[in-house]
Design a protein around this motif. Structure first.
Motif, PDB file in Angstrom:
ATOM      1  N   UNK A 329     -53.928  20.768 -33.048  1.00 43.59           N
ATOM      2  CA  UNK A 329     -54.648  20.328 -31.859  1.00 43.59           C
ATOM      3  C   UNK A 329     -54.967  18.851 -31.799  1.00 43.59           C
ATOM      4  N   UNK A 330     -54.548  18.090 -32.823  1.00 43.22           N
ATOM      5  CA  UNK A 330     -54.869  16.660 -32.866  1.00 43.22           C
ATOM      6  C   UNK A 330     -53.677  15.846 -32.389  1.00 43.22           C
ATOM      7  N   UNK A 331     -53.938  14.862 -31.538  1.00 41.95           N
ATOM      8  CA  UNK A 331     -52.895  13.970 -31.085  1.00 41.95           C
ATOM      9  C   UNK A 331     -52.828  12.761 -32.003  1.00 41.95           C
ATOM     10  N   UNK A 332     -51.988  11.802 -31.630  1.00 39.15           N
ATOM     11  CA  UNK A 332     -51.911  10.587 -32.428  1.00 39.15           C
ATOM     12  C   UNK A 332     -50.499  10.150 -32.737  1.00 39.15           C
ATOM     13  N   UNK A 333     -49.502  10.961 -32.367  1.00 38.86           N
ATOM     14  CA  UNK A 333     -48.111  10.576 -32.587  1.00 38.86           C
ATOM     15  C   UNK A 333     -47.376  10.509 -31.260  1.00 38.86           C
ATOM     16  N   UNK A 334     -46.584   9.481 -31.114  1.00 36.95           N
ATOM     17  CA  UNK A 334     -45.696   9.353 -29.967  1.00 36.95           C
ATOM     18  C   UNK A 334     -44.271   9.522 -30.479  1.00 36.95           C
ATOM     19  N   UNK A 335     -43.456  10.372 -29.796  1.00 36.36           N
ATOM     20  CA  UNK A 335     -42.117  10.679 -30.301  1.00 36.36           C
ATOM     21  C   UNK A 335     -41.079  10.717 -29.171  1.00 36.36           C
ATOM     22  N   UNK A 336     -40.889   9.622 -28.425  1.00 35.05           N
ATOM     23  CA  UNK A 336     -39.864   9.619 -27.378  1.00 35.05           C
ATOM     24  C   UNK A 336     -38.467   9.743 -27.976  1.00 35.05           C
ATOM     25  N   UNK A 337     -37.574  10.390 -27.229  1.00 34.01           N
ATOM     26  CA  UNK A 337     -36.238  10.726 -27.736  1.00 34.01           C
ATOM     27  C   UNK A 337     -35.161  10.153 -26.821  1.00 34.01           C
ATOM     28  N   UNK A 338     -34.208   9.447 -27.407  1.00 30.86           N
ATOM     29  CA  UNK A 338     -32.943   9.115 -26.750  1.00 30.86           C
ATOM     30  C   UNK A 338     -31.840   9.909 -27.432  1.00 30.86           C
ATOM     31  N   UNK A 339     -30.802  10.276 -26.680  1.00 30.83           N
ATOM     32  CA  UNK A 339     -29.666  10.999 -27.258  1.00 30.83           C
ATOM     33  C   UNK A 339     -28.392  10.236 -26.915  1.00 30.83           C
ATOM     34  N   UNK A 340     -27.662   9.831 -27.961  1.00 33.48           N
ATOM     35  CA  UNK A 340     -26.418   9.081 -27.813  1.00 33.48           C
ATOM     36  C   UNK A 340     -25.246  10.057 -27.962  1.00 33.48           C
ATOM     37  N   UNK A 341     -24.313  10.001 -27.002  1.00 27.22           N
ATOM     38  CA  UNK A 341     -23.226  10.981 -26.949  1.00 27.22           C
ATOM     39  C   UNK A 341     -21.881  10.272 -26.857  1.00 27.22           C
ATOM     40  N   UNK A 342     -20.952  10.695 -27.713  1.00 30.79           N
ATOM     41  CA  UNK A 342     -19.571  10.264 -27.632  1.00 30.79           C
ATOM     42  C   UNK A 342     -18.730  11.445 -27.134  1.00 30.79           C
ATOM     43  N   UNK A 343     -17.849  11.214 -26.164  1.00 28.52           N
ATOM     44  CA  UNK A 343     -17.100  12.288 -25.533  1.00 28.52           C
ATOM     45  C   UNK A 343     -15.620  12.228 -25.916  1.00 28.52           C
TER      46      UNK A 343
END
Length: 545
Positions: A329-343
């Motif tokens: 229940x405790x906050x305090x971390x930020x974890x944004x995500x990018x996803x790199x893709x090779x096709x």
């Protein structure tokens, strides 16, 4: 320390691995400070006896971003002031005159602030993609200027069309905290032979990821930061609930950043113990030289290619990031995500499957020993191996990812926390092996982070902090069992600063000596630079190569 909460009031690696393997950390050759000249020379001014109302602008020993000698075009992303928590919003338009495929793209953020202000955390998004996570230095009354540079070539796909821009450095300006943060962010595009960059740069949509059906390689990067002014900002000092300390977590200080795909563990990593510029109760440590990564937070990378066969079904898949050890229940971390893709350009649909998924349980075993000097000994770790294949137009390719984490720490403190110290080591050992497309390729990266510091407050109210913080990594790439490339990074910061507490700012009689040495050796050359400051004056700026 009477209350570890006052350690900071933040409100808000090395040579890049080959794009085919992608096993290494983000490039450590990504940031530089405005005042750090490319031709190091000793300072010409003798240091003062103590800190005054002005000091040298912030500098880092990290190498500047190498820039091609080719035609370039510059685009301004943002030019604004931050006084509160209102984001800057604008529109990015691709450059004219440099094509739409570039040899390099360099981000530069310039800032200035004066007066009194805390350290602040910030981000910069283009089209929802996080291209920078940063923090700010604390200013002098007379004002400072600084800059951050970063190689953002891997986000080239994002820059090929007009996008929304959002930037925020959360700030508070009032009668006490007067520092308004001025910022200008630009992108410089260099023409030339295009770099081999991801075909797509994706973000999560409502926590889900939908990849193109012909994705043959997938890498997630997570800009994980413990922040927000609470105890997760210095998670490495938390103790179990049974111990008498100002920051508590039931499992103690062990932290691990995990990523899951549809509820199944897909990657583990050790977070870097970032210290912001108000950290360890002593901003005099960081006024000129910030701690490693403080201005350019490096993302954690996870090779999700073993899951490509599952992700390529055209459906949304839930991708979640969590941090082991954070109290419920405790906050305090930020974890944004990018996803790199090779096709796979010659396939409409790449099929495949997951063949190995071996997961142990994360272990964190803090042992508290009470006494005149309280002590917490912690040992933690985790092992993870995953493998999967994809059937591409050029044959079957199997990727295996193995990762082992370990953490040991000794935390000692006295009643009232007037003496408080930590000696800790984190290791993150990763190997990515690729079978197919010719000889077997492997990349082994061993990351090691160390922190050894103590803070004491004397009976006269004099606070002293002594700290060493190191960011190290060793990388070896092999092709067919033979070494193809290697590098060794050692970025070490040391500081010793003291000031008198509970007195007005002009009566603190603060002194401090800080230094940073950034060494990068490998098959692509040598970089070795040392900086030293005394009472805020730059006294050494030396190149060792």
């Amino acid at each position: 320390m009477r209350s570890r909460i006052i350690m900071s009031m933040l409100t808000g690696g090395i040579l890049t691995m080959s794009l085919l393997l992608g096993a290494g950390p983000a490039s450590a050759t990504t940031s530089s400070a405005r005042s750090a000249s490319h031709a190091p020379s000793p300072a010409t001014v003798a240091p003062p006896d103590e800190f005054g109302t002005d000091w040298h602008d912030p500098v880092t020993a990290a190498p500047p971003v190498a820039r091609p000698n080719s035609r370039s075009c510059e685009v301004t992303l943002a030019e604004t002031q931050f006084r509160d928590f209102t984001p800057y919003r604008g529109t990015y338009t691709p450059p004219r005159g440099c094509g739409d495929h570039w040899s390099k793209v360099v981000l530069r953020v310039e800032g200035k602030v004066k007066g009194r202000q805390f350290d602040r955390l910030g981000y910069l998004h283009v089209g929802g993609v996080e291209i920078l996570r940063t923090s700010t230095p604390e200013p002098s009354p007379d004002g400072i200027e600084w800059s951050v540079e970063k190689d953002v070539t891997r986000y080239s796909e994002t820059f090929r069309q007009s996008r929304d821009v959002e930037m925020l450095i959360g700030n508070v300006v009032d009668d006490t905290y007067t520092g308004v943060i001025d910022v200008k962010a630009t992108l410089t595009f260099y023409a030339g032979r295009p770099a081999h960059t991801p075909d797509r740069v994706l973000t999560l949509q409502n926590g889900t990821l939908t990849t193109p059906r012909n994705s043959e390689r997938i890498v997630a990067e997570v800009y994980a930061t413990g922040s927000g002014g609470g105890c997760e900002e210095f998670w490495y000092l938390t103790v179990p609930d049974t111990a008498p300390y100002s920051c508590k977590a039931a499992g103690g200080p062990y932290r691990e950043v995990q990523i899951t795909v549809d509820g199944r563990l897909a990657g583990i990593a050790a977070p870097f113990p970032t210290v912001w510029t108000g950290g360890w109760s002593n901003p005099f440590l960081w006024y000129v030289i910030p701690g490693p990564r403080a201005f350019d937070v490096q993302p954690i990378t996870y090779d999700l290619t073993p899951f490509a066969g599952l992700l390529d079904d055209g459906r949304p898949h839930r991708v979640e990031v969590s941090v082991v050890g954070v109290p419920a229940g405790q906050t305090g971390w930020s974890t944004p995500v990018n996803v790199l893709v090779w096709q796979d350009a010659k396939s409409r649909h790449v099929t495949g499957g997951l063949t190995v998924h071996q997961v142990g349980d994360p272990v964190g075993s803090p042992v508290y020993t009470p006494g005149q000097e309280n002590r917490l000994d912690t040992q933690g770790g985790h092992r993870f191996t995953v493998a999967g294949y994809v059937d591409t137009s050029h044959g079957r390719v199997t990727t295996t990812v193995s990762r082992t984490l370990a953490n040991t720490s000794v935390h000692r403190w006295t009643e009232g926390e007037d003496q408080d110290g930590l000696d800790a080591t984190w290791t993150d050992d990763e190997t990515v092996t690729v079978h197919g497309l010719g000889p077997v390729r492997a990349a082994h990266t061993r990351r090691t982070y160390t922190m050894d510091g103590s803070t004491t407050i004397g009976t006269d109210g004099r606070l002293r902090t002594v700290l060493t913080l190191a960011d190290r990594a060793a990388v070896v790439e092999t092709h067919g069992g033979r070494r193809a490339a290697w590098s060794l990074l050692d970025d070490t910061y040391t500081g010793d600063a003291a000031y008198t507490t509970t007195v007005p700012r002009d009566q603190r009689h603060a002194v401090g000596t800080t230094s940073e040495r950034y060494r990068l050796y490998g098959s692509q050359g040598c970089y070795d630079r040392r900086l030293t400051t005394v009472q805020g004056a730059l006294t050494e700026n030396r190149d060792g190569c």
